[in-house]
Design a protein around this motif. Structure first.
Motif, short mmCIF file in Angstrom:
data_model
loop_
_atom_site.label_atom_id
_atom_site.label_comp_id
_atom_site.label_asym_id
_atom_site.label_seq_id
_atom_site.Cartn_x
_atom_site.Cartn_y
_atom_site.Cartn_z
N ARG A 20 0.84 -1.20 0.00
CA ARG A 20 0.00 0.00 0.00
C ARG A 20 0.87 1.25 0.00
O ARG A 20 0.66 2.17 -0.79
N GLU A 21 1.85 1.27 0.88
CA GLU A 21 2.74 2.43 0.96
C GLU A 21 3.59 2.56 -0.30
O GLU A 21 3.81 3.67 -0.79
N PHE A 22 4.04 1.44 -0.85
CA PHE A 22 4.82 1.46 -2.09
C PHE A 22 4.01 2.06 -3.24
O PHE A 22 4.54 2.79 -4.08
N ARG A 23 2.72 1.76 -3.26
CA ARG A 23 1.83 2.29 -4.31
C ARG A 23 1.38 3.72 -4.01
O ARG A 23 0.69 4.34 -4.82
N HIS A 54 -7.42 4.76 3.54
CA HIS A 54 -8.73 5.12 2.99
C HIS A 54 -8.82 4.75 1.52
O HIS A 54 -9.81 4.15 1.08
N ASP A 55 -7.78 5.10 0.75
CA ASP A 55 -7.78 4.79 -0.69
C ASP A 55 -7.87 3.30 -0.95
O ASP A 55 -8.68 2.85 -1.77
N LEU A 56 -7.03 2.52 -0.25
CA LEU A 56 -7.02 1.08 -0.49
C LEU A 56 -8.32 0.44 -0.03
O LEU A 56 -8.87 -0.42 -0.73
N ALA A 57 -8.81 0.85 1.12
CA ALA A 57 -10.07 0.29 1.62
C ALA A 57 -11.20 0.54 0.62
O ALA A 57 -12.00 -0.35 0.33
N GLU A 58 -11.25 1.74 0.09
CA GLU A 58 -12.28 2.08 -0.89
C GLU A 58 -12.14 1.24 -2.15
O GLU A 58 -13.12 0.69 -2.65
N LYS A 59 -10.92 1.11 -2.67
CA LYS A 59 -10.69 0.32 -3.89
C LYS A 59 -11.02 -1.15 -3.68
O LYS A 59 -11.47 -1.82 -4.60
N SER A 73 -8.13 -11.20 -2.15
CA SER A 73 -8.11 -11.08 -3.61
C SER A 73 -8.44 -9.65 -4.04
O SER A 73 -7.81 -9.11 -4.95
N ALA A 74 -9.42 -9.04 -3.37
CA ALA A 74 -9.80 -7.66 -3.69
C ALA A 74 -8.66 -6.70 -3.37
O ALA A 74 -8.38 -5.77 -4.13
N ILE A 75 -7.97 -6.94 -2.27
CA ILE A 75 -6.83 -6.09 -1.89
C ILE A 75 -5.70 -6.27 -2.91
O ILE A 75 -5.11 -5.29 -3.36
N GLY A 76 -5.41 -7.52 -3.26
CA GLY A 76 -4.38 -7.78 -4.26
C GLY A 76 -4.68 -7.11 -5.58
O GLY A 76 -3.80 -6.51 -6.20
N GLY A 96 -2.55 -4.33 -7.37
CA GLY A 96 -1.88 -4.80 -8.58
C GLY A 96 -0.86 -5.90 -8.30
O GLY A 96 0.15 -5.99 -8.98
N VAL A 97 -1.13 -6.72 -7.27
CA VAL A 97 -0.25 -7.84 -6.94
C VAL A 97 -1.08 -9.11 -6.76
O VAL A 97 -2.27 -9.06 -6.50
N GLY A 98 -0.42 -10.25 -6.89
CA GLY A 98 -1.08 -11.52 -6.70
C GLY A 98 -1.19 -11.89 -5.22
O GLY A 98 -0.52 -11.31 -4.37
#
Length: 68
Positions: free
Chosen positions: A15-18, A23-28, A52-55, A59-61
């Motif tokens: 998350r930090e790398f991206r 908030h952004d990741l939770a929403e996505k 899976s949704a987080i990945g 953009g990661v597996g």
């Protein structure tokens, strides 16, 4: 990679790398911020669907999100 090898949570590291906030990741990923925080701090284990949704949002597996 080194952060993950040093024991940091892979979700948080990616998350930090991206450059995403919780908030952004939770929403996505379609989850709540508290749930994401609990995952990042190892207080909860996510379901396959959630991971899976987080990945996908990061953009990661799933193999990149291996949680200890």
């Amino acid at each position: 990679v080194y952060a993950i090898l040093d024991g940091q949570n892979p979700i948080q590291v990616w998350r930090e790398f991206r450059g995403l906030s919780q908030h952004d990741l939770a929403e996505k990923a379609g989850i709540s911020i508290p749930y994401l925080s609990q995952l990042e701090h190892g207080k909860r284990m996510g379901t396959l669907e959630v991971l899976s949704a987080i990945g996908k949002a990061l953009g990661v597996g799933l193999d990149e999100l291996h949680l200890r």
